[in-house]
Enzyme design. Sequence first.
Site, short mmCIF file in Angstrom:
data_model
loop_
_atom_site.label_atom_id
_atom_site.label_comp_id
_atom_site.label_asym_id
_atom_site.label_seq_id
_atom_site.Cartn_x
_atom_site.Cartn_y
_atom_site.Cartn_z
N GLY A 59 6.43 30.74 -15.55
CA GLY A 59 8.04 29.97 -15.03
C GLY A 59 7.32 29.11 -14.37
CD GLU A 60 7.89 24.86 -12.11
OE1 GLU A 60 7.33 24.65 -13.14
OE2 GLU A 60 7.07 24.81 -11.24
CB SER A 61 5.35 28.73 -8.48
OG SER A 61 4.70 27.83 -8.64
CB CYS A 90 1.45 31.59 -15.90
SG CYS A 90 1.03 30.10 -15.53
NE ARG A 120 3.58 24.71 -8.66
CZ ARG A 120 4.27 23.24 -8.39
NH1 ARG A 120 4.12 22.47 -7.72
NH2 ARG A 120 5.22 23.45 -9.52
CB ILE A 151 2.00 27.97 -20.61
CG1 ILE A 151 2.11 28.38 -21.98
CG2 ILE A 151 2.95 26.45 -20.70
CD1 ILE A 151 3.07 28.97 -22.41
NE ARG A 152 4.48 23.47 -17.19
CZ ARG A 152 5.60 24.04 -15.24
NH1 ARG A 152 5.27 23.20 -14.72
NH2 ARG A 152 6.27 24.39 -16.00
CG HIS A 215 2.38 33.10 -20.03
ND1 HIS A 215 3.37 33.05 -19.25
CD2 HIS A 215 1.59 31.34 -19.94
CE1 HIS A 215 4.15 32.51 -18.74
NE2 HIS A 215 2.68 31.56 -19.15
CD GLU A 217 3.98 36.80 -19.78
OE1 GLU A 217 3.38 36.92 -20.60
OE2 GLU A 217 5.00 35.43 -19.56
N1 GLN Z 1 2.66 25.56 -13.24
C1 GLN Z 1 4.12 26.29 -12.86
C2 GLN Z 1 4.35 26.25 -11.94
O1 GLN Z 1 3.58 25.92 -10.77
C3 GLN Z 1 3.15 27.97 -13.99
C4 GLN Z 1 3.41 27.60 -15.51
C5 GLN Z 1 3.29 28.76 -16.22
O2 GLN Z 1 3.63 29.93 -15.86
N2 GLN Z 1 3.67 28.94 -17.43
O3 GLN Z 1 4.98 27.55 -11.09
#
Ligand code: GLN
Length: 238
Positions: A59-61, A90, A120, A151-152, A215, A217
């Site tokens: 998700g987004e840390s 991630c 990151r 993904i990122r 990921h 999942e």
């Molecule tokens: N770049 C995201 C972060 O800093 C992580 C991306 C992801 O979980 N797919 O949290």
Amino acid sequence: MSQPRRSEAVTVGILALQGAFVEHQAILQKLSLRTRLHVVLVRTPEDLQQCDALIIPGGESTTIALLARLAGLLGPLREFVRVKPVWGTCAGAILLAQSIEGAKKGGQELLGGISVTVQRNGWGSQVESFEAPLEVEGMRDHERPFHGVFIRAPVILSLHPSPSDPPIQIVSRISASLLPRTQTLVPLDEDDTDPRDPRTIVALRQGRHLLSTFHPELTKDDRFHEYFVRECVLPSVA
Ligand code: GLN
């Protein structure tokens, strides 16, 4: 927190503040294991208290850390990581890292627990997301590649093994030739990449903890979840 007896179900929590927690839940609920698995979505310290192990989703840390602070979960999560198995995917991997580069301006909070430094968004932005077949050591049918969705994703920059910590065990590396040509932040040249370069590591274990920069999942393949439960969770509750 009491240890479950062998005959009881093992409770695996999924931090459910933001990100891909529903997808983790769906896979865990379908796992076929000898031990009964109870799955809990964790949003409060009381939810966490029921758990024998935890998954922190992608998700987004920064958002996950902020919501954890607001929910009064940061302290309990740090304590949990000290004693129970945790798998971070991630964004979850970023939260479990000892230190990061490319943190949000003003800094961002981590839980720590795994002795690595990660960058990151190290492979670039959302449009540079990519997929690649991976070999995963110790997984069921490991000769069949696991589909890695990045993904990122964070990049593992360095490992910090220490005699006072459990050893770090590499679970999966990506072949440099499979990285997208567009990735800019951490150029890895296919021709002169040292096979031991930490940046090629995409999954590792340290003691009871598991980290994956991709990921599992987001696939229909349950083998990575099975691996976590079998290798990290069950031995720690037996
Ligand atoms: N770049 C995201 C972060 O800093 C992580 C991306 C992801 O979980 N797919 O949290």
